[in-house]
Design an enzyme around this catalytic site. Sequence first.
Site, mmCIF file in Angstrom:
data_model
loop_
_atom_site.group_PDB
_atom_site.id
_atom_site.type_symbol
_atom_site.label_atom_id
_atom_site.label_comp_id
_atom_site.label_asym_id
_atom_site.label_seq_id
_atom_site.Cartn_x
_atom_site.Cartn_y
_atom_site.Cartn_z
ATOM 1 N N ARG A 186 2.260 -12.166 -0.606
ATOM 2 C CA ARG A 186 0.944 -12.497 -0.035
ATOM 3 C C ARG A 186 0.316 -13.699 -0.722
ATOM 4 N NH1 ARG A 186 -1.442 -8.738 4.005
ATOM 5 N NH2 ARG A 186 0.262 -7.273 4.304
ATOM 6 N N CYS B 286 1.151 -7.498 11.885
ATOM 7 C CA CYS B 286 1.416 -7.640 13.317
ATOM 8 C C CYS B 286 0.654 -8.804 13.938
ATOM 9 C CB CYS B 286 1.110 -6.337 14.046
ATOM 10 S SG CYS B 286 2.289 -5.041 13.644
ATOM 11 N N HIS C 60 -10.272 -2.651 11.676
ATOM 12 C CA HIS C 60 -9.173 -3.473 11.143
ATOM 13 C C HIS C 60 -8.925 -4.613 12.136
ATOM 14 C CE1 HIS C 60 -4.760 -3.427 9.457
ATOM 15 N NE2 HIS C 60 -5.495 -4.322 8.883
ATOM 16 N N TYR D 237 -1.650 -3.422 -6.733
ATOM 17 C CA TYR D 237 -1.351 -4.242 -5.560
ATOM 18 C C TYR D 237 -2.395 -4.161 -4.448
ATOM 19 C CZ TYR D 237 1.558 -7.121 -2.684
ATOM 20 O OH TYR D 237 2.042 -8.180 -1.973
ATOM 21 N N LYS E 25 -9.642 -2.290 1.874
ATOM 22 C CA LYS E 25 -9.293 -1.162 2.750
ATOM 23 C C LYS E 25 -10.065 0.100 2.384
ATOM 24 C CE LYS E 25 -6.828 -3.925 4.772
ATOM 25 N NZ LYS E 25 -5.721 -4.104 5.663
ATOM 26 N N ARG F 11 0.834 -1.198 0.000
ATOM 27 C CA ARG F 11 0.000 0.000 0.000
ATOM 28 C C ARG F 11 0.872 1.252 0.000
ATOM 29 N NH1 ARG F 11 -1.845 0.833 4.420
ATOM 30 N NH2 ARG F 11 -1.207 -1.050 5.512
ATOM 31 N N SER G 217 -1.019 -3.621 10.408
ATOM 32 C CA SER G 217 -0.667 -4.498 9.296
ATOM 33 C C SER G 217 0.618 -5.266 9.600
ATOM 34 C CB SER G 217 -0.484 -3.668 8.032
ATOM 35 O OG SER G 217 -1.678 -2.970 7.759
ATOM 36 N N ASP H 296 -9.003 -9.933 9.000
ATOM 37 C CA ASP H 296 -8.485 -8.581 8.724
ATOM 38 C C ASP H 296 -9.479 -7.447 9.002
ATOM 39 O OD1 ASP H 296 -6.098 -7.171 7.720
ATOM 40 O OD2 ASP H 296 -7.405 -6.523 6.085
HETATM 41 P P1 GTP Z 1 -1.889 -7.835 7.488
HETATM 42 O O1 GTP Z 1 -2.442 -8.867 6.567
HETATM 43 O O2 GTP Z 1 -0.866 -6.962 6.864
HETATM 44 O O3 GTP Z 1 -2.958 -7.011 8.125
HETATM 45 O O4 GTP Z 1 -1.050 -8.616 8.639
HETATM 46 P P2 GTP Z 1 -1.527 -9.435 9.918
HETATM 47 O O5 GTP Z 1 -1.818 -8.513 11.040
HETATM 48 O O6 GTP Z 1 -2.590 -10.391 9.532
HETATM 49 O O7 GTP Z 1 -0.187 -10.210 10.326
HETATM 50 P P3 GTP Z 1 0.219 -11.746 10.180
HETATM 51 O O8 GTP Z 1 -0.613 -12.634 11.068
HETATM 52 O O9 GTP Z 1 0.268 -12.106 8.751
HETATM 53 O O10 GTP Z 1 1.684 -11.724 10.783
HETATM 54 C C1 GTP Z 1 2.681 -10.901 10.262
HETATM 55 C C2 GTP Z 1 4.023 -11.359 10.736
HETATM 56 O O11 GTP Z 1 4.077 -11.399 12.164
HETATM 57 C C3 GTP Z 1 4.378 -12.759 10.244
HETATM 58 O O12 GTP Z 1 5.716 -12.772 9.825
HETATM 59 C C4 GTP Z 1 4.189 -13.607 11.474
HETATM 60 O O13 GTP Z 1 5.008 -14.739 11.458
HETATM 61 C C5 GTP Z 1 4.523 -12.658 12.621
HETATM 62 N N1 GTP Z 1 3.778 -13.024 13.854
HETATM 63 C C6 GTP Z 1 2.450 -13.271 13.952
HETATM 64 N N2 GTP Z 1 2.104 -13.623 15.214
HETATM 65 C C7 GTP Z 1 3.248 -13.609 15.932
HETATM 66 C C8 GTP Z 1 3.556 -13.879 17.317
HETATM 67 O O14 GTP Z 1 2.697 -14.224 18.139
HETATM 68 N N3 GTP Z 1 4.852 -13.724 17.698
HETATM 69 C C9 GTP Z 1 5.824 -13.338 16.806
HETATM 70 N N4 GTP Z 1 7.072 -13.217 17.258
HETATM 71 N N5 GTP Z 1 5.577 -13.091 15.499
HETATM 72 C C10 GTP Z 1 4.311 -13.212 15.066
HETATM 73 C C1 SPV Z 2 -2.800 -4.503 5.396
HETATM 74 O O1 SPV Z 2 -1.817 -3.860 5.040
HETATM 75 O O2 SPV Z 2 -3.406 -4.273 6.461
HETATM 76 C C2 SPV Z 2 -3.280 -5.612 4.551
HETATM 77 C C3 SPV Z 2 -2.714 -5.725 3.211
HETATM 78 O O3 SPV Z 2 -4.154 -6.369 4.946
HETATM 79 S S1 SPV Z 2 -3.478 -4.663 2.085
HETATM 80 O O4 SPV Z 2 -4.709 -5.313 1.595
HETATM 81 O O5 SPV Z 2 -2.521 -4.466 0.966
HETATM 82 O O6 SPV Z 2 -3.817 -3.420 2.705
HETATM 83 MN MN MN Z 3 -4.540 -6.097 7.245
#
Ligand code: GTP
Ligand code: SPV
Ligand code: MN
Length: 617
Positions: free
Chosen positions: A398, A283, A259, A230, A239, A91, A281, A306
Amino acid sequence: RTRQTGPVDTIAPAFGGRPNLESDGLRELAAWVDEIAALTKPDRVHWVDGSRAENDALLREMVAEGKLIKLNPEWRPGSYLARSHPSDVARTESRTFICSEDPADAGPTNNWAEPAAMRATMRGVFEGSMRGRTMYVVPFSMGPVGGPLSHIGVQLTDSAYSVASIGIMTRVGAAVLEQIATGKPWVKTVHSVGAPLAPGEQDVAWPCNEEKYIVHFPESLEVWSYGSGYGGNAILAKKSFALRIASVIGREEGWLAEHMLLIRVIDPAGRAYHIAAAFPSACGKTNLAMLRPTIPGWRVETLGDDIAWLRPGEDGRLWAINPEAGFFGVAPGTGESTNVTAVETLWGNTIFTNVALRPDGDVWWEGLTDEPPAELVDWEGKPWTPASGRPAAHPNSRFTVSAAQCPQIAPDWDKPEGVPLDAILFGGRRATNVPLVIEATDWAHGVFLGSTISSERTAAAEGTVGELRRDPFAMIPFCGYNMADYFGHWLKMGQALRFDRAPRIFQVNWFRKGSDGRFLWPGFGDNARVIDWIVRRIEGEVPAAESPIGRLPRPGDLDLEGTDVTPEDLDELFAIDRDSWLREADLTEEFYATFDGRVPAALQAELSALRYRLQRS
Ligand code: GTP
Ligand code: SPV
Ligand code: MN
């Protein structure tokens, strides 16, 4: 004007053709399609019906054009790899605009542009922008079609990749046209990759434009996105609509567009709890959404990963739906040891973007397996070996996959009325200061915690990874109006709930690090241990320890059996450094001050109370 009532059953058009226009709703839609086609001048217009045959044809065409690589069906049936242009990988927040009439309505956390001027700019960049391409008309529903919390929209786009993605992420097709025919309001979204083709010109694998605009007109409920193909820049239902525009609609109508992931947690006694959690994002939302608890007897069912829409019910509880139908998840870090549920979800029918390609025609990314394969083609299409010294997959690579494919999806995940929430979690990525878990003392304190979230930047958007920034409610990039007013709206929502039925609010941080730089908390499946404590708090089964920043687990109350968390780690995980927290309070004051006096008095009072408690401690 007379509105059609009831579904129109003769809508189904010839393949790609216009629907039957025997209703004001569809005539209005067709007039808008004609207007945008006159501006953008595509070679063809294709009305998307959402059928399997249509999707198959679209994917075949993209493979033939070199826009998708078909993966080896032996390993990954029905799956594809897309490689974006190296400049179009996340983004672009600096090019995202909220064009309200009054700049104060966009607030200091959004880029604002004057609506009339921006409309003129949009007319300029979109003029002829679809030449040589097909413009797809994609009717979509966020939430089950016709559901009481659902909203519909239409995306016009010249990107077949976007059409395929929207088809996974939302409910697309003729059923939505029937809704439009019955007069249901819908949101207009227009998207062009900004790469018109001259007659006979060869297309590239990932058309896009260096100049990008992701533009929102909250007053007329419109989105215009230009130059990027993207994710969040191009799947406008996500979003742009389900958060930025929906947050504005929610303010008017008395609900919240958030979110947030959404899960059902089932304890060993079979009691079910619904939890929504907002983390910035990249996290950990998708990971928590697909949690496999490491404590025996616990189970998690996935509802969403999400976005959640929350609405107070007549019963005084806060009801939530996941408006999406798929996952657009971060690939790196997703593996057997971290998120086996995601790995299983991705068995097939998945579009991967910017991951690495194996010689056997399957995909790979950092973290999928402990050891990388000996050779790969990286996300840019270049040969790669473990000695290459660079990641094989882009950090924001992704997967796009249907939610129904998740092995632990809740059986009732798409029921229209949603689920009543028992707890809300706010979190961020904080190496220091913020404990593993804090319980808010009441709704206002919970809103205060949400409003003060800060987090280290990730690869999900442009910017310096690791830099700390404020991201209240994980909504900084996604709130469609003044964020201080949004804080006020959250406070108001609390009043619409019965005080004893409102979800409890918690702040969590899986990412605190020790002085040696390693994560103090094992995370992932072990996050169930924090949820276990949260559930016992909800049930009043365990007292909490009071602290200046909120309620904490008493020593011994977190179930750590089977982990290698040491007593020293635990001390560090919950350490509250008074001076650091007084500095946090100063930073919160500075942050609040950027809103020109619009931050609600109740939150200013929470800040004063926090300082008072810290100074006395
Ligand atoms: P968006 O799709 O961008 O909104 O991301 P998200 O919030 O869904 O994050 P996602 O669950 O994909 O995790 C992002 C990164 O954080 C990945 O590399 C995970 O491996 C890492 N991660 C997720 N949960 C944990 C956790 O409990 N501990 C640690 N150390 N890393 C984590
Ligand atoms: C985020 O960044 O929170 C996502 C990926 O879930 S995107 O759809 O590109 O915003
Ligand atoms: Mn997200």
